[in-house]
Scaffold this motif. Structure first.
Motif, PDB file in Angstrom:
ATOM      1  N   GLN A 151       0.828  -1.204   0.000  1.00 34.94           N
ATOM      2  CA  GLN A 151       0.000   0.000   0.000  1.00 34.94           C
ATOM      3  C   GLN A 151       0.864   1.257   0.000  1.00 34.94           C
ATOM      4  O   GLN A 151       0.482   2.269  -0.581  1.00 34.94           O
ATOM      5  CB  GLN A 151      -0.978  -0.030   1.167  1.00 34.94           C
ATOM      6  CG  GLN A 151      -2.058  -1.077   0.939  1.00 34.94           C
ATOM      7  CD  GLN A 151      -3.159  -1.055   1.968  1.00 34.94           C
ATOM      8  OE1 GLN A 151      -3.208  -0.184   2.828  1.00 34.94           O
ATOM      9  NE2 GLN A 151      -4.056  -2.012   1.891  1.00 34.94           N
ATOM     10  N   ALA A 155       0.499   4.139  -2.745  1.00 35.95           N
ATOM     11  CA  ALA A 155       0.295   5.528  -2.322  1.00 35.95           C
ATOM     12  C   ALA A 155       1.283   6.454  -3.027  1.00 35.95           C
ATOM     13  O   ALA A 155       0.897   7.510  -3.530  1.00 35.95           O
ATOM     14  CB  ALA A 155       0.445   5.636  -0.802  1.00 35.95           C
ATOM     15  N   SER A 161      -2.282   9.435   0.098  1.00 35.12           N
ATOM     16  CA  SER A 161      -1.788   9.025   1.411  1.00 35.12           C
ATOM     17  C   SER A 161      -1.997   7.517   1.562  1.00 35.12           C
ATOM     18  O   SER A 161      -2.865   6.924   0.903  1.00 35.12           O
ATOM     19  CB  SER A 161      -2.523   9.764   2.525  1.00 35.12           C
ATOM     20  OG  SER A 161      -3.862   9.294   2.626  1.00 35.12           O
ATOM     21  N   ARG A 162      -1.203   6.903   2.440  1.00 32.71           N
ATOM     22  CA  ARG A 162      -1.376   5.462   2.690  1.00 32.71           C
ATOM     23  C   ARG A 162      -2.761   5.185   3.262  1.00 32.71           C
ATOM     24  O   ARG A 162      -3.363   4.163   2.954  1.00 32.71           O
ATOM     25  CB  ARG A 162      -0.286   4.964   3.630  1.00 32.71           C
ATOM     26  CG  ARG A 162       1.059   4.863   2.936  1.00 32.71           C
ATOM     27  CD  ARG A 162       2.169   4.486   3.858  1.00 32.71           C
ATOM     28  NE  ARG A 162       1.974   3.156   4.400  1.00 32.71           N
ATOM     29  CZ  ARG A 162       2.816   2.577   5.226  1.00 32.71           C
ATOM     30  NH1 ARG A 162       3.911   3.191   5.593  1.00 32.71           N
ATOM     31  NH2 ARG A 162       2.583   1.375   5.692  1.00 32.71           N
ATOM     32  N   VAL A 165      -5.244   5.129   0.378  1.00 33.07           N
ATOM     33  CA  VAL A 165      -5.091   3.887  -0.379  1.00 33.07           C
ATOM     34  C   VAL A 165      -5.690   2.726   0.393  1.00 33.07           C
ATOM     35  O   VAL A 165      -6.414   1.897  -0.170  1.00 33.07           O
ATOM     36  CB  VAL A 165      -3.607   3.625  -0.729  1.00 33.07           C
ATOM     37  CG1 VAL A 165      -3.405   2.212  -1.245  1.00 33.07           C
ATOM     38  CG2 VAL A 165      -3.123   4.639  -1.759  1.00 33.07           C
TER      39      VAL A 165
END
Length: 190
Positions: A151, A155, A161-162, A165
């Motif tokens: 992830q 991202a 942003s993580r 995602v």
């Protein structure tokens, strides 16, 4: 031939590009670095692809950084080799132009996505890009393809942003539009 370890920088943003490069094995990450240290991944280059043409051919400093996303083998075509290939190898210039146009089109799509597309569209484009690399396996009997990614990588590639995602991946999984597995995702092929 250069052998690079994971994380090793080949081209530094703002520095001259001494050659046209071809990836013989591994994977390279092309990315922008901002003044405050933020990273925007432009592309993950799979084996068999060329990179560094624009700054090498123009003589301008590189506008991006290139580093090995994993252990990689890179072939450097310096000025003499580049001149020979362009002048003496039939079809090389057309092939190079086709590759450059393909990459330019992909970069424009990512730029459009980062400025004008929703987060889910940007994630879809990032998944499509990864599906064209060696990180994607062949389709299985049900028409799904495994993509090795994290992830954090998604991202960076989608400029999200993580957390965003993670939320989008969970939504797509709930809708049965992808499957989450350790070390990657299964997505519908095509």
């Amino acid at each position: 031939m250069h052998r690079l370890t994971r994380g090793q920088v080949l081209l530094t943003q703002g520095e001259p590009t001494p050659a046209l490069f071809g990836l013989a094995g591994g994977e390279m990450e092309i990315r922008f670095l901002t003044v405050d240290g933020e990273v925007s991944v432009i592309e993950r280059v799979p084996p068999g692809r060329l990179f560094g043409l624009s700054s090498f051919a123009s003589g301008q400093p590189s506008t991006f950084e290139v580093l090995a996303a994993k252990g990689s083998r890179v072939v450097a075509f310096g000025p003499a080799a580049y001149e020979f290939l362009m002048d003496q190898v039939p079809g090389f210039a057309r092939s190079l132009m086709r590759e450059y146009a393909r990459r330019y089109h992909g970069t424009l799509r990512m730029l459009e996505a980062s400025r004008h597309r929703s987060a889910d569209e940007r994630l879809r484009l990032a998944l499509e890009q990864l599906a064209r690399t060696e990180r994607a396996g062949p389709p299985d009997a049900q028409g799904w393809r495994h993509i090795r990614t994290t992830q954090a990588e998604l991202a960076a590639l989608a400029s999200l942003s993580r957390q965003t995602v993670n939320e989008l991946v969970q939504q797509l999984a709930a809708q049965k539009r992808l499957r989450v597995v350790y070390g990657g995702l299964w997505v519908p092929a095509g």
